[in-house]
Design an enzyme around this catalytic site. Structure first.
Site, short mmCIF file in Angstrom:
data_model
loop_
_atom_site.label_atom_id
_atom_site.label_comp_id
_atom_site.label_asym_id
_atom_site.label_seq_id
_atom_site.Cartn_x
_atom_site.Cartn_y
_atom_site.Cartn_z
N ALA A 188 0.85 -1.19 0.00
CA ALA A 188 0.00 0.00 0.00
C ALA A 188 0.89 1.24 0.00
O ALA A 188 1.82 1.35 0.79
CB ALA A 188 -0.91 0.00 1.22
N CYS A 189 0.58 2.17 -0.89
CA CYS A 189 1.36 3.42 -0.97
C CYS A 189 1.21 4.21 0.33
O CYS A 189 0.09 4.44 0.81
CB CYS A 189 0.85 4.25 -2.13
SG CYS A 189 1.46 5.94 -2.09
N ILE A 190 2.32 4.64 0.87
CA ILE A 190 2.28 5.32 2.18
C ILE A 190 1.54 6.65 2.13
O ILE A 190 0.73 6.96 3.00
CB ILE A 190 3.70 5.48 2.79
CG1 ILE A 190 3.59 6.08 4.19
CG2 ILE A 190 4.62 6.32 1.91
CD1 ILE A 190 4.79 5.87 5.06
N SER A 213 -2.08 5.98 1.76
CA SER A 213 -2.57 5.33 2.98
C SER A 213 -2.78 6.33 4.11
O SER A 213 -3.78 6.29 4.83
CB SER A 213 -1.58 4.25 3.44
OG SER A 213 -1.56 3.18 2.53
#
Lengths: 119, 124, 98
Positions: free
Chosen positions: A77-79, A82
């Site tokens: 998941a892209c930080i 997210s």
């Protein structure tokens, strides 16, 4: 063939997460390597383990965990995406991880294909 | 493998208007990160994607951070291949002068030909 | 390049836009709500035929057709299952028109 998948939409609201899973499953069955599923935009909502769908519905989060644990697919998941949406390590599904967009770039570079699913 | 073979041609395709949804903004964030990896990047603006480049956007009243000026920074990241679909521009009653950055206005067939040369195409 | 389209053409211009960028020989695959484009007798039949005439193969994802109760599809359109989708991806790079 080595495949990366970019998933840009959350679960249930749109069919994208289902199509991405079905595609990954079929690719693995044919002997291809699905390297990673990178979650972006609302796609990061796929990474929460707090979802609790009714018994007679598919459990999309469990599908990602299965791909990760059984088939070694990285579920990422892209930080930045997210953080915007309240996804963090505390709520992360088993087998999932938070990472940066640099990792997506690596996925794009190291695989034969990068496929996008979304709305 | 030589270094040159490691460079991938990656095209980002902007097709949505800004502000109404986050796709263009998060797409731009993705482009800025990818730009640091020295790949062969290009950005195509098709359909409502062109509106992201429109001059004089003032988002103060809607409470959303504007980002049209960030497109001007792409040049500094060596992302210089910005393509705009001529028909999409004309249909919207816009010209190059209405856009915040210098772009190449091209026919769809030409952008399609470039799209065909890519290793990766990401629509936002 | 394989082009996938996942929007109903009645609600969204993705299909008509994609067609303008197609290069000769590029296959088009309709998935999700995109498959409504290939239902026989709808107003997109002529556009489907013009795409086929330019040597662009047209496919639709069978599980998505089945899910939507579409059995009669435009002449010349082929159906694939997810495994067939994977085969198309093996042959081509992909542009997913979201």
């Amino acid at each position: 063939m080595n495949i990366g998948i970019l998933l840009k939409e959350g679960p249930y609201n749109h069919q994208a997460a289902d199509t991405a899973f079905k595609f990954a499953e079929a690719a693995i069955a044919k002997g291809h390597k699905v390297d990673a599923i990178f979650l972006y935009n609302d796609g990061v909502i796929n990474a929460t383990r707090l979802g609790d769908p009714p018994q007679d519905d598919r459990n999309i989060a469990a599908r990602w965990t299965e791909l990760s644990l059984k088939h070694g697919v990285e579920v990422l998941a892209c930080i930045a995406a997210s953080k915007r949406r309240g996804i963090n390590d505390e709520v992360m599904i088993e087998g999932g991880e938070i990472t940066g967009l640099g990792t997506l770039t690596d996925i794009a570079i190291r695989n034969d294909r990068l496929l996008t699913f979304g709305d | 493998m030589s270094e040159e073979q490691d460079i991938k041609k990656i095209m980002h395709v902007m097709r949505r208007a800004p502000h109404g949804s986050i796709y263009t903004y998060e797409g731009l964030e993705m482009i800025l990160i990818m730009a640091a990896y020295e790949q062969d990047l290009s950005v195509a603006f098709i359909g409502d994607g062109i509106y992201a480049l429109k001059k004089d956007q003032d988002t103060a009243g809607i409470g959303i951070k504007g980002f049209s000026k960030t497109f001007m920074a792409l040049d500094g990241y060596d992302v210089e291949k910005l393509y705009v679909d001529r028909q999409s521009l004309e249909e919207r009653g816009l010209t190059e002068d209405d856009l915040v950055v210098d772009v190449e206005v091209m026919d769809a067939s030409e952008i399609g030909r470039l799209m065909n040369e890519q290793d990766v195409v990401i629509h936002h | 390049m394989l082009h996938t389209i996942n929007k109903s053409p009645f609600e969204n211009n993705t299909f008509t836009t994609c067609v303008r960028f197609l290069q000769p020989g590029d296959p088009v695959l309709f998935i999700e709500d995109g498959v409504y484009a290939v239902q026989a007798g709808n107003r997109f039949g002529a556009l489907i035929q013009s795409v086929l005439k330019k040597n662009n193969p047209v496919y639709a994802l069978k599980p998505d057709l089945d899910a939507r109760g579409i059995s009669a599809i435009a002449e010349g359109v082929k159906t694939v299952d997810y495994a067939g989708f994977v085969d198309l991806v093996e042959e081509h790079q992909v542009s997913s028109w979201l």
